[in-house]
Structures are given as C-alpha cells and as structure tokens.
Design an enzyme around this catalytic site. Structure first.
Site, short mmCIF file in Angstrom:
data_model
loop_
_atom_site.label_atom_id
_atom_site.label_comp_id
_atom_site.label_asym_id
_atom_site.label_seq_id
_atom_site.Cartn_x
_atom_site.Cartn_y
_atom_site.Cartn_z
N GLY A 111 0.87 -1.20 -0.13
CA GLY A 111 0.14 0.02 0.10
C GLY A 111 0.93 1.34 0.05
CD GLU A 112 -1.58 3.52 2.88
OE1 GLU A 112 -1.13 2.39 3.10
OE2 GLU A 112 -2.66 3.91 2.89
#
Length: 198
Positions: A106-107
């Site tokens: 994800g991030e």
C-alpha cells in the site's frame, strides 16, 4: 507497541544518468506472499512514480490551507518521463500465519522513493536538497524556466506527504535518517556511482 499484526519492509535504489535524470528505480518490497503479481507490480510502480513527483516536480502551494494552483500546473510526470521501475518481491520461505502469508502492499510503495531520489542527487553532486520539490535538478530547471516566481517550500501541516516527509526522514533525531544516510554513504563509497538507497 505493535499497531499491526505484521509489517512490510521496503528499500528503493535510484540510479541517475550522466545528465542527472532518473533512469532506473529498483524497488524491493517484503510484502509477504505475493498473491496477485500484476496488482503488486502496479502498486509499486505507481508508488514510485508518486514519490518521484513529491521529490522532483509536484508543487502544491497553499494559502490559508487553500490550494493556489490548478491541477494541470502541479507538475505531474508525463509518460515519456517515467524511468524503468524494477519491482522486486522479497518472499521468505517461512511465511507469517496470517492472510495466506500475505502482508500487503500500500502506502509503503511511495515512502522510500523521495528520500532515495534526494540521496541520489546528494551522491551525484554533493548538494543537500531538503525542500520538495527539490530545486536545482534537471526536472526543476525544465519545469520552472521563465515562470517568474520564486520556488516555495510547502510547510503547511496538510501537505505532510510533501515537505514534512523529507524533513521527518532526514531530521537529525530521526531513526530513518541514520538508516538512509548510512546506506547512501556506504553505497556511494563502495561503487563510486550515483546510486543511492532510500
């Protein structure tokens, strides 16, 4: 304290060409078992590109927390400017007993890129560029030539993914600072090339 049941890890290496442009990015991620290779590759490539935008081209001036720029002027990378991005999946023999061994992506795909780009330029010409987007790179000269306005650092709290991330990553008391800079100095001493770990 633990805030999650498992953690992903990542490191990015940025390679500059002789003109100081980003030619390649190697992004190694330990995200556990890769369940969907196409999805994780897209996530890593997109995250690297976002991090490059923070580092080199995107300017988001705010006044009283109100954006002062139009979307088309923010400095987003165009398709021909994107370097080769090599997504590397680090899978271990022994996986965690959660989610079929998948930790997720994800991030984290965005986080190491801007510091790796900054450190690549530091190894390239010895200049520390603490503001985002960085000044005095081939990207800043090309994008802002003749605009007649001073470059401004974004310091509003709402833009923490921009200037504050770099300051956090490179602050003197930051754990990340020691890890990033130690890796950079080691890589540049050993290879002599403008290749930097983030």
């Amino acid at each position: 304290p633990k805030s999650h049941i498992c953690y992903g890890f990542a490191t990015h290496v940025v390679i500059l060409d002789d003109d100081g442009r980003v030619s390649e990015v190697y992004a190694a991620h330990d995200s556990g078992k890769v369940v969907n290779p196409i999805s994780i590759q897209g996530q890593i490539e997109g995250g690297v590109l976002m991090g490059m935008g923070y580092a080199l081209t995107e300017d988001w001036p705010l006044k009283d927390c109100v954006p002062q720029a139009r979307y088309g002027t923010l400095g987003l990378f165009r398709a021909p400017e994107i370097p080769d991005i090599h997504a590397i999946y680090v899978e271990k023999d022994e996986l965690l007993p959660v989610a079929y061994g998948g930790k997720g992506i994800g991030e984290i795909a965005t986080i190491p890129t801007a510091p790796a780009v900054q450190n690549a330029y530091r190894a390239f010409d010895g200049k520390l560029r603490p503001d985002l987007p960085m000044v005095d790179t081939p990207y800043s000269r090309a994008r802002h030539r003749g605009e007649g306005r001073a470059r401004m650092a974004i310091t509003d709290g709402l833009s923490m993914l921009s200037i504050n991330c770099i300051r956090c990553a490179f602050g003197p008391g930051s754990i990340a600072s020691r890890g990033f800079l130690f890796g950079v100095e080691t890589a540049s001493r050993n290879s002599g090339n403008p290749v930097v770990r983030g």
